[in-house]
Design a protein around this motif. Sequence first.
Motif, PDB file in Angstrom:
ATOM      1  N   LEU A 120       0.827  -1.214   0.000  1.00 37.67           N
ATOM      2  CA  LEU A 120       0.000   0.000   0.000  1.00 37.67           C
ATOM      3  C   LEU A 120       0.860   1.261   0.000  1.00 37.67           C
ATOM      4  O   LEU A 120       1.670   1.492   0.893  1.00 37.67           O
ATOM      5  N   CYS A 121       0.635   2.077  -0.993  1.00 42.11           N
ATOM      6  CA  CYS A 121       1.368   3.326  -1.176  1.00 42.11           C
ATOM      7  C   CYS A 121       1.098   4.277  -0.006  1.00 42.11           C
ATOM      8  O   CYS A 121      -0.039   4.382   0.476  1.00 42.11           O
ATOM      9  N   VAL A 122       2.131   4.956   0.452  1.00 40.74           N
ATOM     10  CA  VAL A 122       1.961   5.881   1.584  1.00 40.74           C
ATOM     11  C   VAL A 122       1.155   7.123   1.194  1.00 40.74           C
ATOM     12  O   VAL A 122       0.701   7.862   2.062  1.00 40.74           O
ATOM     13  N   HIS A 123       0.977   7.347  -0.109  1.00 38.86           N
ATOM     14  CA  HIS A 123       0.234   8.534  -0.544  1.00 38.86           C
ATOM     15  C   HIS A 123      -1.251   8.380  -0.237  1.00 38.86           C
ATOM     16  O   HIS A 123      -1.780   9.070   0.630  1.00 38.86           O
ATOM     17  N   GLN A 124      -1.919   7.443  -0.943  1.00 38.01           N
ATOM     18  CA  GLN A 124      -3.355   7.251  -0.703  1.00 38.01           C
ATOM     19  C   GLN A 124      -3.723   5.778  -0.738  1.00 38.01           C
ATOM     20  O   GLN A 124      -4.792   5.414  -1.234  1.00 38.01           O
ATOM     21  N   ASP A 125      -2.818   4.944  -0.223  1.00 40.79           N
ATOM     22  CA  ASP A 125      -3.089   3.513  -0.091  1.00 40.79           C
ATOM     23  C   ASP A 125      -3.364   2.806  -1.418  1.00 40.79           C
ATOM     24  O   ASP A 125      -4.066   1.791  -1.441  1.00 40.79           O
ATOM     25  N   GLU A 137       6.478   2.174 -10.218  1.00 42.79           N
ATOM     26  CA  GLU A 137       5.687   3.407 -10.206  1.00 42.79           C
ATOM     27  C   GLU A 137       4.279   3.087  -9.727  1.00 42.79           C
ATOM     28  O   GLU A 137       3.601   2.240 -10.328  1.00 42.79           O
ATOM     29  N   CYS A 138       3.843   3.723  -8.662  1.00 43.18           N
ATOM     30  CA  CYS A 138       2.465   3.522  -8.200  1.00 43.18           C
ATOM     31  C   CYS A 138       1.512   3.926  -9.322  1.00 43.18           C
ATOM     32  O   CYS A 138       1.630   5.025  -9.877  1.00 43.18           O
ATOM     33  N   PRO A 139       0.555   3.048  -9.660  1.00 40.09           N
ATOM     34  CA  PRO A 139      -0.328   3.332 -10.798  1.00 40.09           C
ATOM     35  C   PRO A 139      -1.281   4.498 -10.568  1.00 40.09           C
ATOM     36  O   PRO A 139      -1.817   5.054 -11.516  1.00 40.09           O
ATOM     37  N   LEU A 140      -1.493   4.880  -9.302  1.00 35.79           N
ATOM     38  CA  LEU A 140      -2.497   5.923  -9.063  1.00 35.79           C
ATOM     39  C   LEU A 140      -1.992   7.328  -9.385  1.00 35.79           C
ATOM     40  O   LEU A 140      -2.606   8.053 -10.165  1.00 35.79           O
ATOM     41  N   HIS A 141      -0.895   7.735  -8.747  1.00 37.95           N
ATOM     42  CA  HIS A 141      -0.410   9.108  -8.983  1.00 37.95           C
ATOM     43  C   HIS A 141       1.085   9.150  -9.225  1.00 37.95           C
ATOM     44  O   HIS A 141       1.732  10.171  -9.011  1.00 37.95           O
ATOM     45  N   PHE A 142       1.646   7.970  -9.527  1.00 38.77           N
ATOM     46  CA  PHE A 142       3.014   7.899 -10.083  1.00 38.77           C
ATOM     47  C   PHE A 142       4.134   8.226  -9.105  1.00 38.77           C
ATOM     48  O   PHE A 142       5.168   8.747  -9.500  1.00 38.77           O
TER      49      PHE A 142
HETATM   50  S1  FES Z   1      -1.707   6.297  -4.055  1.00 37.66           S
HETATM   51 FE1  FES Z   1       0.302   5.896  -4.809  1.00 37.66          FE
HETATM   52  S2  FES Z   1       0.886   7.761  -5.707  1.00 37.66           S
HETATM   53 FE2  FES Z   1      -1.082   8.193  -4.907  1.00 37.66          FE
END
Ligand code: FES
Length: 100
Positions: free
Chosen positions: A41-46, A60-65
């Motif tokens: 889980l990405c620390v940005h928005q899971d 690269e996280c697919p949500l916001h890179f």
């Molecule tokens: S949730 Fe991964 S970059 Fe936003």
Amino acid sequence: MAWKKVADKGAVAAGKGKAFKVDGKQIAIFNQDGYHAMDDLCVHQDGSIAPGKLEGDIVECPLHFWHYNIKTGELTDYLKEVKLETYPVEARDDGIYIDI
Ligand code: FES
């Protein structure tokens, strides 16, 4: 920590990642230059990082890179000293194991 079987061999295609539930945790396994495991889980928005694009050691996280090193768990942009937990991985005859 204990070794747990996460997946059958071949469950993660070369050059790709896949998410698995292990002991209630969501873990990403990457098959890139050997197997690597880290929290998914990405620390940005899971967001789930596992399906992200891989380039060398970086996913690269697919949500916001946002980008992470799949070997160290380190976030490589935006925030300093952020690191996802990584786990030792072994490919055994009967599957992929992680020490969790
Ligand atoms: S949730 Fe991964 S970059 Fe936003």
